[in-house]
Motif scaffolding. Structure first.
Motif, mmCIF file in Angstrom:
data_model
loop_
_atom_site.group_PDB
_atom_site.id
_atom_site.type_symbol
_atom_site.label_atom_id
_atom_site.label_comp_id
_atom_site.label_asym_id
_atom_site.label_seq_id
_atom_site.Cartn_x
_atom_site.Cartn_y
_atom_site.Cartn_z
ATOM 1 N N ASN A 1 -101.027 -18.512 -55.198
ATOM 2 C CA ASN A 1 -101.606 -17.762 -53.977
ATOM 3 C C ASN A 1 -101.365 -16.191 -53.910
ATOM 4 O OD1 ASN A 1 -101.880 -20.278 -52.924
ATOM 5 N ND2 ASN A 1 -100.729 -20.214 -51.351
ATOM 6 N N SER A 2 -100.464 -15.783 -54.816
ATOM 7 C CA SER A 2 -100.039 -14.423 -55.117
ATOM 8 C C SER A 2 -99.261 -14.101 -56.197
ATOM 9 C CB SER A 2 -99.147 -13.967 -53.550
ATOM 10 O OG SER A 2 -98.681 -12.597 -53.726
ATOM 11 N N ASP A 3 -99.261 -12.911 -56.433
ATOM 12 C CA ASP A 3 -98.237 -12.472 -57.482
ATOM 13 C C ASP A 3 -96.993 -12.430 -57.126
ATOM 14 O OD1 ASP A 3 -100.931 -9.888 -58.722
ATOM 15 O OD2 ASP A 3 -100.697 -12.045 -59.038
ATOM 16 N N SER A 4 -96.447 -12.517 -55.965
ATOM 17 C CA SER A 4 -95.258 -12.447 -55.606
ATOM 18 C C SER A 4 -94.634 -13.903 -54.879
ATOM 19 C CB SER A 4 -94.937 -11.620 -54.578
ATOM 20 O OG SER A 4 -93.803 -11.385 -53.900
ATOM 21 N N ALA A 5 -93.277 -14.097 -55.280
ATOM 22 C CA ALA A 5 -92.627 -15.309 -54.701
ATOM 23 C C ALA A 5 -92.253 -15.065 -53.269
ATOM 24 C CB ALA A 5 -91.835 -15.624 -55.551
ATOM 25 N N HIS A 6 -92.683 -13.865 -52.850
ATOM 26 C CA HIS A 6 -91.957 -13.533 -51.506
ATOM 27 C C HIS A 6 -92.952 -13.791 -50.302
ATOM 28 C CE1 HIS A 6 -88.728 -11.356 -53.741
ATOM 29 N NE2 HIS A 6 -89.653 -10.896 -54.410
ATOM 30 N N GLY A 7 -92.198 -14.597 -49.396
ATOM 31 C CA GLY A 7 -93.093 -14.816 -47.947
ATOM 32 C C GLY A 7 -94.398 -15.461 -48.170
ATOM 33 N N GLN A 8 -94.578 -16.293 -48.965
ATOM 34 C CA GLN A 8 -95.965 -16.773 -48.915
ATOM 35 C C GLN A 8 -96.229 -17.861 -48.011
ATOM 36 O OE1 GLN A 8 -96.636 -18.464 -53.023
ATOM 37 N NE2 GLN A 8 -96.557 -16.090 -53.946
ATOM 38 N N HIS A 9 -95.261 -18.639 -47.465
ATOM 39 C CA HIS A 9 -95.560 -19.359 -46.319
ATOM 40 C C HIS A 9 -94.421 -19.874 -45.665
ATOM 41 C CE1 HIS A 9 -93.737 -23.133 -48.117
ATOM 42 N NE2 HIS A 9 -94.269 -22.857 -49.127
ATOM 43 N N GLN B 1 -85.122 -17.853 -47.025
ATOM 44 C CA GLN B 1 -85.490 -16.572 -46.340
ATOM 45 C C GLN B 1 -85.040 -15.299 -46.789
ATOM 46 O OE1 GLN B 1 -84.799 -17.698 -42.073
ATOM 47 N NE2 GLN B 1 -86.881 -18.714 -41.957
ATOM 48 N N GLN B 2 -83.660 -15.309 -47.138
ATOM 49 C CA GLN B 2 -82.631 -14.115 -47.426
ATOM 50 C C GLN B 2 -83.368 -13.924 -49.175
ATOM 51 O OE1 GLN B 2 -78.809 -15.317 -47.317
ATOM 52 N NE2 GLN B 2 -78.484 -14.781 -45.392
ATOM 53 N N MET B 3 -83.596 -14.839 -49.797
ATOM 54 C CA MET B 3 -83.948 -14.665 -51.072
ATOM 55 C C MET B 3 -85.535 -14.118 -50.907
ATOM 56 S SD MET B 3 -83.101 -18.189 -53.273
ATOM 57 C CE MET B 3 -81.323 -18.724 -53.266
ATOM 58 N N ARG B 4 -86.392 -14.674 -50.087
ATOM 59 C CA ARG B 4 -87.493 -13.958 -50.146
ATOM 60 C C ARG B 4 -87.519 -12.881 -49.609
ATOM 61 N NH1 ARG B 4 -90.331 -19.700 -48.010
ATOM 62 N NH2 ARG B 4 -90.845 -20.429 -50.214
ATOM 63 N N GLY B 5 -86.615 -12.295 -48.910
ATOM 64 C CA GLY B 5 -86.533 -10.996 -48.342
ATOM 65 C C GLY B 5 -86.248 -9.780 -49.318
ATOM 66 N N ASP B 6 -85.395 -10.392 -50.501
ATOM 67 C CA ASP B 6 -84.762 -9.623 -51.411
ATOM 68 C C ASP B 6 -85.819 -9.028 -52.394
ATOM 69 O OD1 ASP B 6 -83.379 -8.819 -53.409
ATOM 70 O OD2 ASP B 6 -82.565 -10.481 -54.219
ATOM 71 N N THR B 7 -86.059 -7.644 -52.072
ATOM 72 C CA THR B 7 -86.922 -6.904 -52.730
ATOM 73 C C THR B 7 -86.272 -6.209 -54.041
ATOM 74 O OG1 THR B 7 -86.635 -5.088 -51.407
ATOM 75 C CG2 THR B 7 -88.545 -6.382 -50.632
ATOM 76 N N SER B 8 -85.078 -6.497 -54.285
ATOM 77 C CA SER B 8 -84.258 -5.884 -55.571
ATOM 78 C C SER B 8 -84.372 -6.581 -56.507
ATOM 79 C CB SER B 8 -83.018 -5.413 -55.013
ATOM 80 O OG SER B 8 -82.153 -6.731 -54.829
ATOM 81 N N SER B 9 -84.950 -7.806 -56.410
ATOM 82 C CA SER B 9 -84.980 -9.093 -57.502
ATOM 83 C C SER B 9 -86.338 -9.064 -57.745
ATOM 84 C CB SER B 9 -84.358 -10.188 -57.167
ATOM 85 O OG SER B 9 -82.991 -10.211 -56.856
ATOM 86 N N SER B 10 -86.702 -9.351 -59.161
ATOM 87 C CA SER B 10 -87.949 -9.489 -59.563
ATOM 88 C C SER B 10 -88.438 -11.175 -58.905
ATOM 89 C CB SER B 10 -88.139 -9.655 -61.051
ATOM 90 O OG SER B 10 -87.427 -10.929 -61.545
ATOM 91 N N HIS C 1 -87.588 -16.595 -57.909
ATOM 92 C CA HIS C 1 -88.008 -18.249 -58.215
ATOM 93 C C HIS C 1 -86.908 -18.957 -58.948
ATOM 94 C CE1 HIS C 1 -90.936 -21.366 -58.733
ATOM 95 N NE2 HIS C 1 -90.511 -21.388 -59.848
ATOM 96 N N GLN C 2 -86.278 -18.548 -59.895
ATOM 97 C CA GLN C 2 -85.233 -19.080 -60.385
ATOM 98 C C GLN C 2 -84.085 -19.579 -59.394
ATOM 99 O OE1 GLN C 2 -84.314 -16.555 -63.918
ATOM 100 N NE2 GLN C 2 -85.867 -17.625 -65.073
ATOM 101 N N LYS C 3 -83.637 -18.357 -58.685
ATOM 102 C CA LYS C 3 -82.604 -18.649 -57.653
ATOM 103 C C LYS C 3 -83.168 -19.752 -56.707
ATOM 104 C CE LYS C 3 -80.827 -14.065 -57.677
ATOM 105 N NZ LYS C 3 -80.891 -12.758 -56.957
ATOM 106 N N MET C 4 -84.253 -19.725 -56.244
ATOM 107 C CA MET C 4 -84.864 -20.810 -55.418
ATOM 108 C C MET C 4 -84.646 -22.322 -55.845
ATOM 109 S SD MET C 4 -88.226 -19.095 -53.400
ATOM 110 C CE MET C 4 -87.803 -17.855 -52.185
ATOM 111 N N ARG C 5 -85.225 -22.073 -57.100
ATOM 112 C CA ARG C 5 -85.273 -23.450 -57.971
ATOM 113 C C ARG C 5 -83.707 -23.984 -58.031
ATOM 114 N NH1 ARG C 5 -88.677 -25.582 -62.495
ATOM 115 N NH2 ARG C 5 -90.318 -24.500 -61.336
#
Length: 151
Positions: free
Chosen positions: A35-43, A81-90, A95-99
């Motif tokens: 859906n996007s190039d970023s793992a942040h805030g997609q849904h 939600q905190q991970m998705r808001g983390d702009t300091s991580s790639s 994605h690895q942290k979420m997994r």
């Protein structure tokens, strides 16, 4: 005759609900790929209460099990939600942290389940994984879609 028609309409409505529930991603917490190039805030994250209710129905959880599982899901949602808001991580790191969080949460949930519930839960997870893979590859989801082929 009126009863038969009402019964048919009710059956159709329940079929639609079941189809939409099957197409909904059952406790999906990783963003859909592509859906996007970023793992942040997609849904939006599924509501922990709704997830618990769904698991209660599918796994026939006891009230005690549901009461233990809901805070686990709420905690996972908050951390996601905190991970998705983390702009300091790639995006890859996020994605690895979420997994890892998902695996940890799944382990916590499985520890609460009986053996048969655990098997059902693992089957649900595998079905959700297959649905994500099918969606990622552009294949239509099994039993779903908007095509009216059963008329």
């Amino acid at each position: 005759m009126k009863f038969v028609r009402c019964f048919a309409v009710l059956g159709f409505a329940l079929g639609l609900v079941a189809t939409s529930a099957a197409n909904a991603q059952p406790f999906q917490d990783t963003p859909p790929a592509g859906n996007s190039d970023s793992a942040h805030g997609q849904h939006a994250m599924p509501d922990p209460q709704k997830q618990t209710a769904r698991l209660s129905r599918k796994l026939q959880l006891t009230p005690d099990q549901a009461a233990k599982i809901e805070p686990i899901l709420a905690n996972r949602m908050q951390q996601m939600q905190q991970m998705r808001g983390d702009t300091s991580s790639s995006p890859r790191d996020v994605h690895q942290k979420m997994r890892a969080l998902k695996q940890d949460t799944d382990s916590q949930i499985q520890a609460i389940l009986t053996d048969s519930q655990r098997q059902q839960y693992q089957q649900m997870q595998q079905q959700a994984m297959q649905k994500r893979l099918d969606h990622k590859q552009g294949a239509p989801a099994a039993g779903g879609g908007s095509d009216e082929d059963g008329g």
